[in-house]
Design a protein around this motif. Structure first.
Motif, PDB file in Angstrom:
ATOM      1  N   ASP A  26      41.179  42.701  41.552  1.00 52.08           N
ATOM      2  CA  ASP A  26      41.286  41.254  41.376  1.00 52.08           C
ATOM      3  C   ASP A  26      42.131  40.585  42.454  1.00 52.08           C
ATOM      4  N   LYS A  53      40.556  34.371  37.548  1.00 56.69           N
ATOM      5  CA  LYS A  53      39.225  34.415  36.925  1.00 56.69           C
ATOM      6  C   LYS A  53      38.645  35.831  36.969  1.00 56.69           C
ATOM      7  N   ALA A  54      38.842  36.522  38.085  1.00 58.13           N
ATOM      8  CA  ALA A  54      38.339  37.897  38.203  1.00 58.13           C
ATOM      9  C   ALA A  54      39.019  38.807  37.191  1.00 58.13           C
ATOM     10  N   ARG A  55      40.318  38.644  37.015  1.00 62.15           N
ATOM     11  CA  ARG A  55      41.033  39.476  36.044  1.00 62.15           C
ATOM     12  C   ARG A  55      40.570  39.166  34.629  1.00 62.15           C
ATOM     13  N   ASP A  56      40.370  37.879  34.313  1.00 60.23           N
ATOM     14  CA  ASP A  56      39.891  37.515  32.975  1.00 60.23           C
ATOM     15  C   ASP A  56      38.512  38.104  32.691  1.00 60.23           C
ATOM     16  N   ARG A  57      37.618  38.029  33.680  1.00 58.54           N
ATOM     17  CA  ARG A  57      36.269  38.563  33.483  1.00 58.54           C
ATOM     18  C   ARG A  57      36.296  40.082  33.358  1.00 58.54           C
ATOM     19  N   LYS A  58      37.194  40.717  34.116  1.00 60.09           N
ATOM     20  CA  LYS A  58      37.297  42.178  34.040  1.00 60.09           C
ATOM     21  C   LYS A  58      37.803  42.608  32.672  1.00 60.09           C
ATOM     22  N   ALA A  66      33.202  39.485  37.377  1.00 61.89           N
ATOM     23  CA  ALA A  66      34.501  39.884  37.934  1.00 61.89           C
ATOM     24  C   ALA A  66      34.347  40.277  39.393  1.00 61.89           C
ATOM     25  N   ARG A  67      33.258  40.943  39.721  1.00 62.80           N
ATOM     26  CA  ARG A  67      33.023  41.349  41.108  1.00 62.80           C
ATOM     27  C   ARG A  67      32.808  40.124  42.001  1.00 62.80           C
ATOM     28  N   SER A  70      36.141  38.364  42.385  1.00 63.00           N
ATOM     29  CA  SER A  70      37.011  39.203  43.210  1.00 63.00           C
ATOM     30  C   SER A  70      36.663  39.058  44.684  1.00 63.00           C
TER      31      SER A  70
END
Length: 125
Positions: A26, A53-58, A66-67, A70
């Motif tokens: 992330d 946002k990437a961390r939340d989706r992960k 997330a990808r 990221s």
């Protein structure tokens, strides 16, 4: 082999779920660093938003989103870092070349101001 005997089938090996791809990074620490120390044109803050946002989706399990977030966070972090490193170097180079140019100009102007107008004094007599 006799066709009257029932065929013995080998049991298929049990397969689990396919190996999951590694979770995307992330880039949150890099984004925090860019936000606090090198916030060129607010790119560090934008990178921080995408990293969160990437961390939340992960955490929620949406690996594809997330990808994507990221990747965007990495791009904005790279731009913020490059801008924050390149621009001060460029500014320093401009200052050094300006000082060199001004020192040469000052040396040339010393010769101009020490010029004797001796020719104009002789013509008046």
């Amino acid at each position: 082999m006799d066709a009257s005997e029932p065929r013995q089938e080998r049991p298929l090996p049990k397969r689990g779920p396919p190996p999951a791809a590694p979770a995307p990074r992330d880039h949150l620490v890099w984004a925090i660093f860019n936000t606090l120390y090198m916030n060129f044109c607010c790119l560090g803050f934008v990178a921080l938003a995408f990293a969160v946002k990437a961390r939340d989706r992960k955490v929620s399990g949406d690996v594809e989103a997330a990808r994507r977030f990221s990747s965007k966070a990495r791009c904005y972090n790279a731009l913020a870092t490059a801008g924050s490193v390149v621009l001060p170097l460029l500014l320093g180079a401009l200052i050094v070349t300006g000082v060199i140019h001004l020192s040469k100009l000052a040396q040339e102007s010393v010769g101009f101001f020490t010029y004797q107008f001796s020719g104009s004094d002789d013509e008046e007599q």
